[in-house]
Design an enzyme around this catalytic site. Structure first.
Site, PDB file in Angstrom:
ATOM      1  N   SER A  21       0.808  -1.216   0.000  1.00  0.00           N
ATOM      2  CA  SER A  21       0.000   0.000   0.000  1.00  0.00           C
ATOM      3  C   SER A  21       0.842   1.267   0.000  1.00  0.00           C
ATOM      4  O   SER A  21       0.353   2.338  -0.356  1.00  0.00           O
ATOM      5  CB  SER A  21      -0.947   0.009   1.203  1.00  0.00           C
ATOM      6  OG  SER A  21      -0.209   0.064   2.421  1.00  0.00           O
ATOM      7  N   GLY A  23       5.283   2.954   0.330  1.00  0.00           N
ATOM      8  CA  GLY A  23       6.718   2.739   0.425  1.00  0.00           C
ATOM      9  C   GLY A  23       7.285   1.846  -0.663  1.00  0.00           C
ATOM     10  O   GLY A  23       6.909   1.921  -1.833  1.00  0.00           O
ATOM     11  N   ARG A  45      -3.550  -2.469   7.479  1.00  0.00           N
ATOM     12  CA  ARG A  45      -4.530  -1.592   8.104  1.00  0.00           C
ATOM     13  C   ARG A  45      -4.901  -0.360   7.290  1.00  0.00           C
ATOM     14  O   ARG A  45      -5.983   0.172   7.449  1.00  0.00           O
ATOM     15  CB  ARG A  45      -3.988  -1.090   9.450  1.00  0.00           C
ATOM     16  CG  ARG A  45      -3.889  -2.157  10.522  1.00  0.00           C
ATOM     17  CD  ARG A  45      -3.222  -1.578  11.755  1.00  0.00           C
ATOM     18  NE  ARG A  45      -3.183  -2.528  12.860  1.00  0.00           N
ATOM     19  CZ  ARG A  45      -2.291  -2.496  13.826  1.00  0.00           C
ATOM     20  NH1 ARG A  45      -1.344  -1.570  13.822  1.00  0.00           N
ATOM     21  NH2 ARG A  45      -2.321  -3.385  14.804  1.00  0.00           N
ATOM     22  N   TYR A 157      18.057  -2.103  15.972  1.00  0.00           N
ATOM     23  CA  TYR A 157      17.630  -2.946  14.846  1.00  0.00           C
ATOM     24  C   TYR A 157      17.706  -4.435  15.166  1.00  0.00           C
ATOM     25  O   TYR A 157      17.602  -5.275  14.283  1.00  0.00           O
ATOM     26  CB  TYR A 157      18.519  -2.624  13.638  1.00  0.00           C
ATOM     27  CG  TYR A 157      17.885  -2.879  12.295  1.00  0.00           C
ATOM     28  CD1 TYR A 157      16.831  -2.093  11.843  1.00  0.00           C
ATOM     29  CD2 TYR A 157      18.356  -3.881  11.458  1.00  0.00           C
ATOM     30  CE1 TYR A 157      16.258  -2.307  10.596  1.00  0.00           C
ATOM     31  CE2 TYR A 157      17.795  -4.105  10.202  1.00  0.00           C
ATOM     32  CZ  TYR A 157      16.746  -3.310   9.790  1.00  0.00           C
ATOM     33  OH  TYR A 157      16.178  -3.523   8.547  1.00  0.00           O
ATOM     34  N   LYS A 164      15.622 -10.466   9.325  1.00  0.00           N
ATOM     35  CA  LYS A 164      16.083 -10.371   7.935  1.00  0.00           C
ATOM     36  C   LYS A 164      17.190 -11.384   7.644  1.00  0.00           C
ATOM     37  O   LYS A 164      17.284 -11.909   6.528  1.00  0.00           O
ATOM     38  CB  LYS A 164      16.561  -8.952   7.639  1.00  0.00           C
ATOM     39  CG  LYS A 164      15.446  -7.911   7.648  1.00  0.00           C
ATOM     40  CD  LYS A 164      14.396  -8.175   6.581  1.00  0.00           C
ATOM     41  CE  LYS A 164      13.406  -7.031   6.466  1.00  0.00           C
ATOM     42  NZ  LYS A 164      12.386  -7.253   5.422  1.00  0.00           N
ATOM     43  N   THR A 195      11.502   6.394   3.467  1.00  0.00           N
ATOM     44  CA  THR A 195      10.076   6.091   3.429  1.00  0.00           C
ATOM     45  C   THR A 195       9.496   6.309   4.819  1.00  0.00           C
ATOM     46  O   THR A 195      10.205   6.635   5.767  1.00  0.00           O
ATOM     47  CB  THR A 195       9.834   4.631   3.006  1.00  0.00           C
ATOM     48  OG1 THR A 195      10.383   3.761   4.016  1.00  0.00           O
ATOM     49  CG2 THR A 195      10.495   4.318   1.670  1.00  0.00           C
TER      50      THR A 195
END
Length: 256
Positions: A21, A23, A45, A157, A164, A195
């Protein structure tokens, strides 16, 4: 990547992009649509952004199915793929882009933060790939979206970086397992992209400053840069690239 006769190389193909939706996911969906693919936009959402993405994609002359699904829930993953099956009856490209996480040091994370992040960033791509394979024919493509944090340590992170790293390992295992079916699996690892996702990092400005100072060409990475790499991996030209993590960061990681 248009064909020599002016056609669209992905015409007749169906691509599902998770987290599409906004980025990077939206840029990927738009790039694949530009090349002729019909698109399935998955989101969680943000209904308004998802509708806007659908309209943007349909304006390019392709079909677009919009499906809300929380990918941490296996039942909703199945619902997503039921929607693909009912609408198109097939799937040619799966881009596992949806990601989330709690941006804190490891010792400040709670168990629920860990589970949330790993479920969306690592478990969901595995579940989506399992659901996608029965809908794919020879020539199918799976592309996972990773980040430099899979192999390097960045502040705040921990949970995302671990997730990841797992995603990149999953890429290699599934590449070997699905190769006999003619399905290629690869990953694209991006550097810092400006983003909405960066807004959640307490050290956002420091991250952007690092990107500006460490990228040899001096240009910030864009979502479209990643989208073009994904499109290449989905093309026939990349048929023999399997299980690889393609780094798209403008060379930033070379100087880190």
């Amino acid at each position: 990547m248009t064909t020599t006769d002016g056609g669209k190389p992905f015409a007749g193909r169906v691509a599902l992009v998770t987290g599409a939706s906004r980025g990077i996911g939206r840029a990927i969906a738009r790039e694949l649509a530009t090349l002729g693919a019909d698109i399935v936009v998955n989101y969680f959402r943000n209904h308004a952004e998802a509708r806007a993405a659908q309209q943007e994609i349909e304006a390019l002359g392709v079909q677009c199915l919009r499906v809300a699904a929380h990918l941490a829930e296996p039942e909703q993953v199945r619902k997503l793929f039921d929607g693909v099956r009912d609408r198109f009856g097939r799937l040619d490209i799966l881009v596992n882009n949806a990601a989330s996480g709690v941006n804190r040091p490891g010792l400040e994370l709670e168990e629920k933060h860990w589970d949330w992040t790993l479920n969306i960033n690592s478990k969901a791509p595995w579940l989506c790939t399992k659901e996608a394979v029965p809908l794919m024919k020879e020539g199918g493509r799976v592309v996972n979206i990773s980040s430099l944090g899979a192999g390097r340590v960045f502040p705040n992170y921990t949970s995302v970086g671990v997730s990841k790293a797992a995603l990149e390992a999953l890429t290699r295992y599934m590449a070997v397992e699905l190769a006999p079916l003619g399905i290629s699996v690869n990953a694209v690892s991006g550097g810092y992209v400006q983003t909405d996702a960066l807004e959640h990092f307490p050290n956002r400005e420091e991250m952007l400053a690092t990107a500006r100072s460490k990228t040899p060409g001096g240009e910030l990475l864009t979502a479209e840069d990643l989208a073009k790499a994904v499109a290449f991996l989905c093309s026939d030209a990349a048929a023999m690239i399997r299980g690889q993590v393609i780094v798209v960061d403008g060379g930033m990681s070379l100087a880190l």
